[in-house]
Design a protein around this motif. Sequence first.
Motif, PDB file in Angstrom:
ATOM      1  N   ASP A 180      -4.611  65.082  30.976  1.00  0.00           N
ATOM      2  CA  ASP A 180      -3.987  65.767  32.106  1.00  0.00           C
ATOM      3  C   ASP A 180      -4.397  65.046  33.381  1.00  0.00           C
ATOM      4  O   ASP A 180      -5.358  64.274  33.401  1.00  0.00           O
ATOM      5  N   ALA A 181      -3.650  65.305  34.452  1.00  0.00           N
ATOM      6  CA  ALA A 181      -3.951  64.707  35.749  1.00  0.00           C
ATOM      7  C   ALA A 181      -3.549  65.676  36.844  1.00  0.00           C
ATOM      8  O   ALA A 181      -2.522  66.360  36.746  1.00  0.00           O
ATOM      9  N   ALA A 182      -4.366  65.747  37.886  1.00  0.00           N
ATOM     10  CA  ALA A 182      -4.068  66.575  39.055  1.00  0.00           C
ATOM     11  C   ALA A 182      -4.916  66.083  40.204  1.00  0.00           C
ATOM     12  O   ALA A 182      -6.093  65.736  40.021  1.00  0.00           O
ATOM     13  N   VAL A 231      -8.004  63.094  33.373  1.00  0.00           N
ATOM     14  CA  VAL A 231      -8.972  63.316  32.307  1.00  0.00           C
ATOM     15  C   VAL A 231      -8.295  63.077  30.974  1.00  0.00           C
ATOM     16  O   VAL A 231      -7.180  63.536  30.731  1.00  0.00           O
ATOM     17  N   ALA A 232      -8.977  62.316  30.122  1.00  0.00           N
ATOM     18  CA  ALA A 232      -8.495  62.050  28.768  1.00  0.00           C
ATOM     19  C   ALA A 232      -9.553  62.531  27.785  1.00  0.00           C
ATOM     20  O   ALA A 232     -10.724  62.151  27.893  1.00  0.00           O
ATOM     21  N   VAL A 233      -9.150  63.369  26.857  1.00  0.00           N
ATOM     22  CA  VAL A 233     -10.039  63.812  25.787  1.00  0.00           C
ATOM     23  C   VAL A 233      -9.811  62.897  24.597  1.00  0.00           C
ATOM     24  O   VAL A 233      -8.688  62.767  24.108  1.00  0.00           O
ATOM     25  N   HIS A 245     -15.068  62.769  20.959  1.00  0.00           N
ATOM     26  CA  HIS A 245     -15.570  64.085  21.339  1.00  0.00           C
ATOM     27  C   HIS A 245     -16.098  64.094  22.781  1.00  0.00           C
ATOM     28  O   HIS A 245     -16.996  64.869  23.114  1.00  0.00           O
ATOM     29  N   HIS A 246     -15.525  63.233  23.611  1.00  0.00           N
ATOM     30  CA  HIS A 246     -15.888  63.176  25.019  1.00  0.00           C
ATOM     31  C   HIS A 246     -14.657  63.359  25.907  1.00  0.00           C
ATOM     32  O   HIS A 246     -13.528  63.058  25.501  1.00  0.00           O
ATOM     33  N   LEU A 247     -14.912  63.842  27.115  1.00  0.00           N
ATOM     34  CA  LEU A 247     -13.906  63.871  28.169  1.00  0.00           C
ATOM     35  C   LEU A 247     -14.196  62.699  29.095  1.00  0.00           C
ATOM     36  O   LEU A 247     -15.318  62.558  29.614  1.00  0.00           O
ATOM     37  N   HIS A 248     -13.195  61.859  29.315  1.00  0.00           N
ATOM     38  CA  HIS A 248     -13.352  60.679  30.160  1.00  0.00           C
ATOM     39  C   HIS A 248     -12.504  60.856  31.420  1.00  0.00           C
ATOM     40  O   HIS A 248     -11.296  61.089  31.332  1.00  0.00           O
TER      41      HIS A 248
END
Length: 351
Positions: free
Chosen positions: A168-170, A175-177, A181-184
Amino acid sequence: MSLARGKTATSATKGLLDKDVELPKGPQDSVSALRWSPVADHLAVASWDGRVYIYDATNSTSTDTIKGVAAFTAGAPCLDCDFSKDGTMAAGAAADKKIHVMHLQSGQTLTLEGHTAPVRAVRFVDVPSANAPIIASGSWDKTVRYWDLRQPQPVATLQLPERVYAMDAAGPHLVAVAADHHLHFANLHTNPVQVWKSLKSPLSAQTRCVSLCAGGTRWAVGSIEGRVAAQVVEEKDKSLASLTFKCHREPSPTTKNQTDVYAVNAICYSPSHKDVVATAGSDSNCVIWDVHTRTRLRTLPKASGPITALSFNRDGFTLAFAAGYDWSKGYMHHKPGTEKIVLHRFAEALK
């Protein structure tokens, strides 16, 4: 922890209308994503039937008043969709490793090729240095690629350690999951091609979905084990304490003292309030939460099947959700023709 079930916000109680409105029949297979235009009540629908459908829901008093105004074909399952910031274009991410874009007024389409694996997510993003609309696409090839529609090839690439499961982006943030098992996180305003922050997911099971609130200051994720986590992006932001909670769980109808756990298939922040989050699951339920007061605001009437996607419209007055098969039990349980897209309208925005 579990959120309180007895406390219900007054605005949610009096704001709920009695009748939902179903969209005209469109997708011939499960819906993978729903996205509203940021400038109009137009809804994009990505489906496993290989198409992206566009509906005009400006007058959404009944099924007959909602019009299908456009559709474009990818030729492979569409896994995500999005509108441009001015609402003139729609994009679909597809399993054919391509991004398909339609100019809605002219009906002209173009295809962006460069990924080496299926494209899982797509967003039109705000990159001030680009001076042009930019599309970000997250793929199972372990990259997020950025596209200037004036060029056939990606203009930049963000390399990730694993496949993109959700994105998603805002505001300034993307953010890329990933499968690690990490959020980048990437900062679109400073350096879109560098991961400036990586966080291990606070949920122990595989992440299924992610959402950023308007402005990109908070994130929320849902997992296959019926759990949700919500936190702030910047550590200096103290507006939300770290939160995880169980949801989309029901007492087993066949086994005493056992709870059936369902996947959280979709999650979405309301654009009108950064504390309001909607979740949807394989239990056919859509639930609205206040992550600040840690309360359940509303559980919508149970859908006809697992809910596979949901999205708030631009003012937070309408929540669209899609019911159909989520493929959790394999192809042998798939029943074509059961797909439904429903608009749930509120008399006032939840807050």
